[in-house]
Design an enzyme around this catalytic site. Structure first.
Site, PDB file in Angstrom:
ATOM      1  CG  ASP A 230      -1.820   1.167   1.343  1.00 36.50           C
ATOM      2  OD1 ASP A 230      -1.748   2.048   0.464  1.00 36.50           O
ATOM      3  OD2 ASP A 230      -2.613   1.227   2.305  1.00 36.50           O
TER       4      ASP A 230
ATOM      5  CG  ASP B 144      -8.848   0.145  -1.345  1.00 39.80           C
ATOM      6  OD1 ASP B 144      -7.741  -0.161  -1.812  1.00 39.80           O
ATOM      7  OD2 ASP B 144      -9.169   1.324  -1.081  1.00 39.80           O
TER       8      ASP B 144
ATOM      9  NE  ARG C 148      -4.668  -0.514  -2.486  1.00 37.17           N
ATOM     10  CZ  ARG C 148      -4.533   0.318  -1.454  1.00 37.17           C
ATOM     11  NH1 ARG C 148      -4.777   1.623  -1.603  1.00 37.17           N
ATOM     12  NH2 ARG C 148      -4.200  -0.137  -0.263  1.00 37.17           N
TER      13      ARG C 148
ATOM     14  CG  ASP D 190      -4.487   5.212  -3.054  1.00 37.53           C
ATOM     15  OD1 ASP D 190      -5.552   4.890  -3.612  1.00 37.53           O
ATOM     16  OD2 ASP D 190      -4.205   4.900  -1.884  1.00 37.53           O
TER      17      ASP D 190
END
Length: 960
Positions: A300, A559, A618, A634
């Site tokens: 992430d 996510d 994701r 992102d």
């Protein structure tokens, strides 16, 4: 205490939110470099040279489909087992594992769709130096060299690919730690065997002392080597990080010690390699000499940097090589942290330097070398030999499956932000699309829709009547996506948490307790999705009677499934966390794959297996394409992020994950109106088309930037909807064949060297070429139109251009350069309504773009748009459309299928046409009807209006 922990959790989340909203770029210090990853540093310290491994040819065993052979490391006497398989479809599988590991090593399950079917292997020749195997085709051979061990795949005199040619095979065997009692006993036994060996070797010295061992001595020493291995391994250098490693404040205990593996591949004649997503990088991979390798480790990463090899959210260990003669692929089936080094003997040479080499007669053949390094597991690699790009797609799809066939609504436009505030907000946004005449199919809800970040729930104040909200959307034939993340709030009043805990389904920490980390809800548990029982339970939670408030038009977004752990090392799970018998380090890159798998299965099950699911993820791995869509995470509202969305999606598409998109407008920061418009124009021609934005950004629904920009956005969204029949057809083919809808130019023009590094334009199927405008203030772009024998038609003006040229195109804010290939037929629906479902029975317009030979062909695919009936009941229409000899014909490609449609053909445009004297429609019963037509002589466009035939019928349209 509980209240204190709750307050601490809120403070941590507030701090994280502040960091997310104020940071300008990724904090690279949160993520490891190769030097900070002990196994990568160890492996990379090995330099190319003589391999310590040799093949023991006397251990060779050959069955119809499998060859096994032992390898020995002469430095430590550890033996490996090599397995070679010739697979159907022009592929070779190479597996290397320890011959006698002290415990099993992890082998990746569930990614392959089946055990790959094999074909017979046969020995062509064998001597003391090696063995030659036939790979079917007369000239294709697999050569196993014994000393040092090396594999070469050849076609005639040409080496296609070599393994261990640079001597970088390394296999850290499982061992006992030296300070354990068991190890002390083992080392005592080992030293005894050392003494016995010394006696034997001194008594058996001959005049040939120092010469290479013979196969006979290999056999004689085999038992000795087996017993000695633990004692020998003790002599290997202990290096930092082998048994414990610290990064920042996190310590990784390594109960299994060093377990990393490495293997090098050499690709003679190759200068261009692609794939190994996900990286914010150009399509053509760069060499990694002097920098870090490309890293594959799902993470992430907030506000990721561009043009570097840092790991991102997904890891697909597939690399494609391409030159004008051949395309090949390497699939490294390993789910642990992986680094990929790329070097090239032509890297850094200028065009002038290469020309100078040519003039001077320099004989160096271009070559690219690729080295894979993984932290644990085994070597299990599939070599896909092409030779065409589409062959590699087919080969890879046969291993890991094809892209799931989405409902047609999922190919429409998606409106999302973090977060739509409440039911009234959802209704207002929905109404805004109608008021501004902009179609859309899905509105999305992020984490704030839940009751305190408890997934499968609704905030009772903001979303008190979710079914009423969903029914309002359904009445307009629209849908919703709600987020369901895999971190579960630790809360004894939360049903989901209680059930997972009672069933013992959470991932465990190294001490055997439930693993807990911090994420959006505060303290969270992480379900062990590697467990089939856990996945089955998770799937059952999507049933309408379990997921309160859900309806058939609610779909799912997974996510944070890398998994994201805010207080974990590198914002993820500790590697020594435990999934059943395995450490997290063994399977980290599979976690998101399993989350999406279980979620998709839940959406299928809730409808009794009737409805196709839609799930966005994701994180992903090889095979994730079977379960839905993926996006690039992102990103930021910057021009360079708009540019990078093209190569990022192309790289994912090349490696199977075809249903890819980027957040339109950028997730972080605030786009200028110009950037937002250009992003809509780009996103409308990428597979997954969703606008999304961060909580702290100003609202950016399409009508909030003034009437001129609203009109520009409306126009490009309408272009997307007009092309839905073509998109749907492309995804049908992707599902059937593995060929990606969005593809680099070189896939269709594999001999055109000019296409090999292009990543600012792309093809949709074979027939549409798109060159988005991605520069601020651009007044023109230069598009390369491939194909020396091709012509291309501007889809907006119908102007014709020759192929094999760089075409300068003046642009305004309304421009998005798109070209249709001469020789193609593309169906559109030009009656745009509020959603794709509303257009289901609308008529088609056929765009027939003639080739220089005045021919064209295309297809038309129709089904119900949302169920599995196309597969289970053969309920679909598949037509071939052909233009030749002044006749346009529709014929049935699937005679055994059955489906009826109310759609008809309302218009036919023929580009590059001559004016006919008459036009006639001939139907299946032989009757003929004259048709009215218009001819634009300036643009050579013939328009036939309302010919009126059913889209599923046989017919012929004759021009005289």
């Amino acid at each position: 205490m509980a209240a204190f922990m709750e307050r601490m959790g809120l403070l941590l989340l507030a701090w994280l939110s502040l960091c997310l909203s104020t940071s300008l770029a990724v904090d690279r210090g949160n993520f490891k470099t190769c030097d900070q990853s002990a196994f990568c540093k160890r492996q990379r310290a090995m330099k190319p040279g003589q391999s310590p491994y040799r093949a023991l040819l006397n251990t060779l065993e050959l069955s119809d489909s499998r060859l096994t052979l032992q390898l020995i490391n002469d430095n430590n006497k550890v033996r490996l087992l090599l397995e070679l398989y010739r697979l159907q479809g022009n592929m070779t599988r190479v597996k290397i594992n320890e011959l006698k590991p002290i415990k099993p090593r992890y082998e990746v399950p569930d990614v392959l769709v089946a055990n790959p079917p094999t074909e017979p292997l046969s020995v062509v020749s064998k001597d003391d130096n090696g063995v030659v195997l036939s790979l079917g085709a007369e000239a294709r051979r697999l050569i196993v060299s014994a000393r040092p061990f090396r594999l070469d795949i050849m076609e005639g005199p040409q080496v296609l690919l070599s393994l261990n040619s640079r001597g970088l095979l390394a296999f850290e065997h499982l061992r006992l730690r030296k300070d354990t009692l068991t190890d002390k006993i083992s080392s005592t036994v080992g030293s005894m065997w050392d003494k016995i060996k010394t006696v034997f070797s001194s008594n058996s010295q001959t005049d040939a002392e120092g010469a290479e061992r013979t196969e006979e001595s290999d056999t004689a020493d085999q038992q000795v080597d087996d017993k000695a291995v633990e004692g020998e391994s003790e002599k290997e250098d202990e290096q930092p990080g082998m048994w414990e490693e610290t990064f920042k404040s996190h310590t990784d205990t390594k109960p299994n010690g060093p377990t990393s593996i490495s293997l090098d591949f050499s690709l003679p004649g190759v200068e261009h390699v692609y794939g190994i997503p996900e990286h914010a990088e150009n399509l053509k991979l760069k060499t990694t000499d002097g920098g870090d390798p490309y890293r594959l480790y799902n993470l992430d990463v907030f506000q990721y940097e561009l043009y570097n090899p840092m790991a991102l959210y997904a890891s697909v260990p597939v690399l494609l090589s391409h030159n004008a003669q051949r395309t090949m692929g390497i699939f490294w089936l390993n789910a642990a942290e992986t680094w990929v080094d790329i070097s090239s003997n032509t890297a850094g040479k200028t065009v002038f330097g290469k020309m100078l080499d040519y003039v001077q007669g320099a004989s160096e053949t271009p070559q690219t070398d690729v080295r894979w390094i993984s932290e644990s597991g085994i070597i299990d690699v599939f070599i896909m030999l092409g030779p065409k790009p589409t062959d590699v797609f087919t080969q890879y799809a046969s291993l890991t499956g094809t892209q799931s066939f989405p409902p047609i609504s999922a190919l429409g436009y998606h409106q999302c932000r973090w977060n739509y505030n409440d039911q009234e907000d959802v209704s207002s946004v929905d109404q805004g699309f109608d008021e501004h005449d902009i179609p859309y199919d899905f509105i999305w809800l992020d984490i704030e829709h839940t009751d305190g970040k408890r997934y499968f729930t609704w905030d009772p104040h903001k979303f008190p009547q979710p079914r009423e909200m969903l029914q309002g959307l359904l009445d307009k034939r629209r849908k919703m996506v709600a987020i369901v993340d895999p971190h579960i709030k630790v809360d004894s009043s939360y049903k989901i948490h209680n059930e997972i805990r009672s069933k013992n389904f959470y991932v465990k920490n190294k001490d055997g307790g439930d693993y807990e980390g911090w994420c959006w809800p505060g303290s969270a548990g992480y379900p062990d999705f590697t467990s089939p029982e856990m996945r089955a339970w998770w799937a059952s939670m999507f049933a309408y009677d379990q997921y309160e408030g859900s309806m058939e038009n609610l779909y799912t977004w997974n996510d944070m499934n890398e998994p994201s752990v805010f207080n974990g090392p590198e914002v993820t799970m500790q590697k020594d966390a435990v999934h059943g018998a395995w450490e997290h380090r063994d399977l980290h890159n599979l976690y998101g794959f399993y989350v999406q798998m279980a979620t998709a299965e839940g959406l299928i099950q809730r409808s009794g297996g009737v409805e196709r699911p839609f799930v966005l993820t994701r994180a992903g791995f090889a095979g994730s394409q079977r379960y839905g869509a993926i996006w690039t995470g992102d990103n930021a509202a910057e021009w360079d992020h708009l540019k990078i969305s093209i190569p990022m999606c192309l790289s994912l598409s090349l490696t199977g994950l075809s249903f890819c998109g980027a957040d339109v407008g950028g997730f972080f920061k605030t786009p200028s109106p110009e950037l937002l418009v250009r992003w809509y124009q780009t996103g409308a021609y990428q597979p997954f088309f969703r606008a999304h934005a961060h909580l702290d950004t100003p609202r950016r629904e399409p009508w909030l930037f003034g009437p001129e920009n609203t009109a520009l956005i409306r126009e490009v969204v309408r272009q997307r909807y007009a092309l839905l029949p073509y998109w749907y057809q492309l995804f049908y083919h992707a599902h059937r064949t593995g060929h990606p809808p969005m593809r680099p130019l070189w896939v269709e023009y594999p001999e055109d060297v000019a296409t090999f590094a292009i990543d600012d334009e792309f093809l949709l199927g074979r027939d549409l070429l798109v060159h988005p405008v991605t520069d601020e203030g651009a007044r023109g772009v230069t598009a390369y139109l491939p194909g020396s024998t091709e012509v291309w038609y501007d889809v907006h003006t119908f102007q014709k251009h020759n192929g094999a040229q760089n075409l300068y195109i003046p642009v305004t804010m309304s421009s998005i350069p798109v070209f249709q290939r001469g020789g193609s037929i593309i169906p559109r629906k030009n009656r745009i309504r509020r959603s794709s479902s509303c257009m289901e029975s609308d008529p088609y317009t056929l765009y027939v773009a003639l080739s220089p030979q005045r021919t064209a062909e295309g297809e038309l695919y129709i089904d119900d748009g949302h169920t599995f009936n196309y597969e289970k009941q053969k309920e679909f229409i598949h037509r071939r459309l052909t233009f030749a000899n002044n006749a346009l014909t529709s014929s049935n490609l699937a005679p055994d299928s059955h489906f009826t449609t109310a759609s008809w053909i309302e218009k036919v445009l023929i580009l590059g046409a001559h004016k006919p004297s008459a036009a006639t429609l001939r139907t299946a019963d032989g009757s003929e009807t004259p048709l009215e037509f218009e001819f634009d002589a300036a643009m050579s466009v013939l328009t036939l209006r309302k010919p009126g035939m059913n889209a599923g019928a046989d017919w012929m349209l004759l021009l005289r």
